[in-house]
Write a protein that holds these residues in place. Structure first.
Motif, PDB file in Angstrom:
ATOM      1  N   ARG A   1       0.819  -1.218   0.000  1.00  0.00           N
ATOM      2  CA  ARG A   1       0.000   0.000   0.000  1.00  0.00           C
ATOM      3  C   ARG A   1       0.859   1.276   0.000  1.00  0.00           C
ATOM      4  O   ARG A   1       0.733   2.122  -0.887  1.00  0.00           O
ATOM      5  N   MET A   2       1.706   1.423   1.020  1.00  0.00           N
ATOM      6  CA  MET A   2       2.489   2.664   1.119  1.00  0.00           C
ATOM      7  C   MET A   2       3.496   2.837  -0.013  1.00  0.00           C
ATOM      8  O   MET A   2       3.659   3.953  -0.533  1.00  0.00           O
ATOM      9  N   PRO A   3       4.182   1.760  -0.445  1.00  0.00           N
ATOM     10  CA  PRO A   3       5.054   1.941  -1.624  1.00  0.00           C
ATOM     11  C   PRO A   3       4.298   2.411  -2.867  1.00  0.00           C
ATOM     12  O   PRO A   3       4.804   3.243  -3.631  1.00  0.00           O
ATOM     13  N   LEU A   4       3.077   1.909  -3.073  1.00  0.00           N
ATOM     14  CA  LEU A   4       2.284   2.337  -4.228  1.00  0.00           C
ATOM     15  C   LEU A   4       1.888   3.800  -4.114  1.00  0.00           C
ATOM     16  O   LEU A   4       2.059   4.590  -5.059  1.00  0.00           O
ATOM     17  N   ILE A   5       1.349   4.170  -2.957  1.00  0.00           N
ATOM     18  CA  ILE A   5       0.955   5.572  -2.759  1.00  0.00           C
ATOM     19  C   ILE A   5       2.160   6.480  -2.932  1.00  0.00           C
ATOM     20  O   ILE A   5       2.102   7.511  -3.611  1.00  0.00           O
ATOM     21  N   GLY A   6       3.284   6.054  -2.324  1.00  0.00           N
ATOM     22  CA  GLY A   6       4.492   6.870  -2.393  1.00  0.00           C
ATOM     23  C   GLY A   6       5.008   7.058  -3.805  1.00  0.00           C
ATOM     24  O   GLY A   6       5.335   8.184  -4.217  1.00  0.00           O
ATOM     25  N   VAL A   7       5.060   5.978  -4.577  1.00  0.00           N
ATOM     26  CA  VAL A   7       5.637   6.088  -5.921  1.00  0.00           C
ATOM     27  C   VAL A   7       4.742   6.923  -6.839  1.00  0.00           C
ATOM     28  O   VAL A   7       5.235   7.702  -7.672  1.00  0.00           O
ATOM     29  N   PHE A   8       3.419   6.831  -6.667  1.00  0.00           N
ATOM     30  CA  PHE A   8       2.519   7.642  -7.502  1.00  0.00           C
ATOM     31  C   PHE A   8       2.576   9.111  -7.092  1.00  0.00           C
ATOM     32  O   PHE A   8       2.483  10.008  -7.942  1.00  0.00           O
ATOM     33  N   ARG A   9       2.707   9.367  -5.806  1.00  0.00           N
ATOM     34  CA  ARG A   9       2.876  10.740  -5.331  1.00  0.00           C
ATOM     35  C   ARG A   9       4.173  11.343  -5.874  1.00  0.00           C
ATOM     36  O   ARG A   9       4.218  12.498  -6.304  1.00  0.00           O
ATOM     37  N   ASP A  10       5.244  10.546  -5.818  1.00  0.00           N
ATOM     38  CA  ASP A  10       6.534  11.017  -6.324  1.00  0.00           C
ATOM     39  C   ASP A  10       6.460  11.316  -7.818  1.00  0.00           C
ATOM     40  O   ASP A  10       6.927  12.363  -8.281  1.00  0.00           O
ATOM     41  N   LEU A  11       5.862  10.388  -8.565  1.00  0.00           N
ATOM     42  CA  LEU A  11       5.754  10.556 -10.021  1.00  0.00           C
ATOM     43  C   LEU A  11       4.909  11.779 -10.379  1.00  0.00           C
ATOM     44  O   LEU A  11       5.223  12.506 -11.327  1.00  0.00           O
ATOM     45  N   ARG A  12       3.858  12.001  -9.606  1.00  0.00           N
ATOM     46  CA  ARG A  12       3.029  13.181  -9.878  1.00  0.00           C
ATOM     47  C   ARG A  12       3.835  14.460  -9.656  1.00  0.00           C
ATOM     48  O   ARG A  12       3.766  15.403 -10.455  1.00  0.00           O
TER      49      ARG A  12
ATOM     50  N   ARG B   1      -4.520  10.717  -9.809  1.00  0.00           N
ATOM     51  CA  ARG B   1      -3.986  12.088  -9.864  1.00  0.00           C
ATOM     52  C   ARG B   1      -2.661  12.135 -10.628  1.00  0.00           C
ATOM     53  O   ARG B   1      -2.378  13.101 -11.340  1.00  0.00           O
ATOM     54  N   PHE B   2      -1.852  11.097 -10.461  1.00  0.00           N
ATOM     55  CA  PHE B   2      -0.640  11.040 -11.279  1.00  0.00           C
ATOM     56  C   PHE B   2      -1.010  10.941 -12.753  1.00  0.00           C
ATOM     57  O   PHE B   2      -0.446  11.651 -13.594  1.00  0.00           O
ATOM     58  N   MET B   3      -1.955  10.061 -13.094  1.00  0.00           N
ATOM     59  CA  MET B   3      -2.358   9.902 -14.495  1.00  0.00           C
ATOM     60  C   MET B   3      -2.907  11.203 -15.060  1.00  0.00           C
ATOM     61  O   MET B   3      -2.647  11.564 -16.219  1.00  0.00           O
ATOM     62  N   HIS B   4      -3.660  11.937 -14.232  1.00  0.00           N
ATOM     63  CA  HIS B   4      -4.229  13.209 -14.686  1.00  0.00           C
ATOM     64  C   HIS B   4      -3.119  14.192 -15.035  1.00  0.00           C
ATOM     65  O   HIS B   4      -3.177  14.896 -16.058  1.00  0.00           O
ATOM     66  N   GLU B   5      -2.088  14.244 -14.205  1.00  0.00           N
ATOM     67  CA  GLU B   5      -0.957  15.129 -14.465  1.00  0.00           C
ATOM     68  C   GLU B   5      -0.147  14.628 -15.659  1.00  0.00           C
ATOM     69  O   GLU B   5       0.295  15.414 -16.508  1.00  0.00           O
TER      70      GLU B   5
END
Length: 449
Positions: free
Chosen positions: A98-109, A155-159
């Motif tokens: 969970r946290m690695p996924l949230i973190g990596v998408f936040r970072d990518l965004r 949100r990452f995909m949107h950006e």
């Protein structure tokens, strides 16, 4: 916030690039070095943190001064994605992921937010395609019911697919625009199918649990379809279902939400009505091919949104009506499947154009001031598409006034229609809009409700 402001300033950003602290931040931007990044409450700060570092890194002389290339900066993020991509479905859906996924998408965004031109966007695209993009749809399929993971992904995909400053601009011979849309379609469809198959929660915050994800998913597709980097005709030509699947799932999501709920949440309204405007503008053939019951559900939503107090929403709905009326006027009588389909819809609902005409004129004459410019645009195309609807409204309005006002109103209508050609060229539209403004000013002085 201070660091954001400093990174955005010309002199202050140059100063930051000389600091050893900033060099250390850029080369050690992981949660192992900075534990605050892994605190769920700080997820938004994590995005901002990476956006600032990438802005500094990509500023003139940034890579040289920080002693770091963009590819080197991305290595920790890419490594995490590689580890997640190697997991099987049960492992990827586990709490440990969970946290690695949230973190990596936040970072990518955060990284994507600071990419403002073709060169820098191409750098991140080359890193993610083709190895890591399939992970996104897999996550959407497995974590669809967990808002914290899905919102980070969407949100990452949107950006990522937002073509700001024309940054998504590939070579003429490159298939990357199509590959980007295909990846976007996969994510939206994976999430949408699962969300539609799941019943709405009986209790709790329905917006957070259900509508927020749908709203952002629609915004993702809206950005991709209006980004101008995909030739959508290619999909039908080569029997690629990516576009049809995305339109189908997105339309089902939009229409699955009760209209009163759509209107109640402003962000949801803008996503839903923005999607409707896009399909009327760019995908009219698909829109006309819908079942009549679905098409009328779509038109009822547009009719409702037209009367919104939010000028942006009423403008989107007015544009949808304008696209429909323009299509009908310019193609009526032609032997096209989409024209036959529209005629079938109008036969089932013969008062469609007349009800839209009445609503538009009522909004113009009696509505709030912020709606005036929005409702004027489709009036000429609607009048040309259905002159009988305009005549019927004119007669109805005249009959509601006393004899003294009827003469004034008739004169105002004559002035409105004088020197207006039967065409939808820009000059004629502009002239008619000016006349509508004068018509509104002159009639509001004497009209009675």
């Amino acid at each position: 916030n201070l660091l954001t402001d400093m990174a955005g300033g010309y002199s202050s950003s140059k100063l930051l690039l000389t600091l050893d602290t900033v060099k250390y931040l850029a080369s050690h931007h992981t949660h192992e070095e900075f534990p605050f990044l892994n605190v769920p409450f700080n997820a938004r700060h994590r995005t901002t943190f990476h956006a600032i570092l990438v802005r500094l890194l990509l500023s003139p002389g940034g890579e040289e001064k920080l002693g770091l290339t963009f590819d080197k900066f991305m290595e920790p993020i890419v490594e995490t994605m590689s580890q997640l991509g190697a997991l099987d479905s049960s492992q990827l859906r586990s709490e440990a992921a969970r946290m690695p996924l949230i973190g990596v998408f936040r970072d990518l965004r955060g990284v994507a937010m600071s990419l403002h031109n073709r060169r820098t966007f191409g750098m991140i695209f080359d890193i993610l395609e083709p190895r890591h993009l399939p992970l996104l749809s897999k996550v959407a399929d497995l974590w669809y019911d967990q808002p914290d993971v899905m919102i980070s992904l969407l949100r990452f995909m949107h950006e990522f697919c937002h073509n700001k400053a024309n940054r998504v601009n590939f070579d003429q011979s490159s298939p990357n625009g199509i590959l980007l849309f295909r990846a976007t379609s996969d994510v939206v469809c994976a999430f949408g199918r699962r969300a539609l198959a799941t019943a709405a929660p009986a209790s709790g915050d329905i917006y957070k649990m259900r509508y927020k994800g749908m709203s952002i998913a629609l915004s993702v597709l809206n950005s991709a379809m209006s980004g101008n980097y995909v030739c959508f005709g290619v999909f039908a030509l080569y029997n690629d279902p990516a576009l049809d699947n995305a339109l189908d799932i997105s339309l089902k999501m939009a229409l699955s939400i009760p209209l009163d709920h759509v209107v109640a949440y402003p962000k949801l309204s803008k996503s839903v009505f923005g999607f409707m405007e896009i399909i009327f503008r760019s995908h009219i053939k698909t829109t006309m091919a819908l079942d009549t019951s679905v098409f009328m559900q779509l038109m009822n939503a547009v009719h409702e949104g037209l009367q919104s107090s939010d000028a942006q929403i009423s403008s989107m709905c007015a544009n949808s009506i304008d696209h429909l009326a323009t299509f009908y006027y310019e193609n009526s009588g032609k032997d096209k499947p989409e024209v036959h389909n529209l005629n079938k819809h109008l036969a089932a609902q013969p008062n469609l154009f007349s009800s839209l005409t009445a609503t538009l004129f009522n909004l113009l004459l009696f509505g709030a001031p912020q709606n005036h410019w929005a409702v004027m645009r489709p009036m000429l195309s609607l009048m040309l598409a259905s002159e009988s609807s305009f005549t019927a409204y004119k007669d109805h309005l005249m009959s509601s006034q006393d004899s003294a006002n009827q003469g004034k109103l008739n004169e105002a209508f004559n002035k409105l229609l004088a020197d207006v050609n039967r065409s939808l060229e820009s000059a004629n539209r502009d002239r008619f809009t000016q006349k509508l403004t004068a018509f509104r000013v002159s009639t509001r002085g004497f009209l009675t409700l």
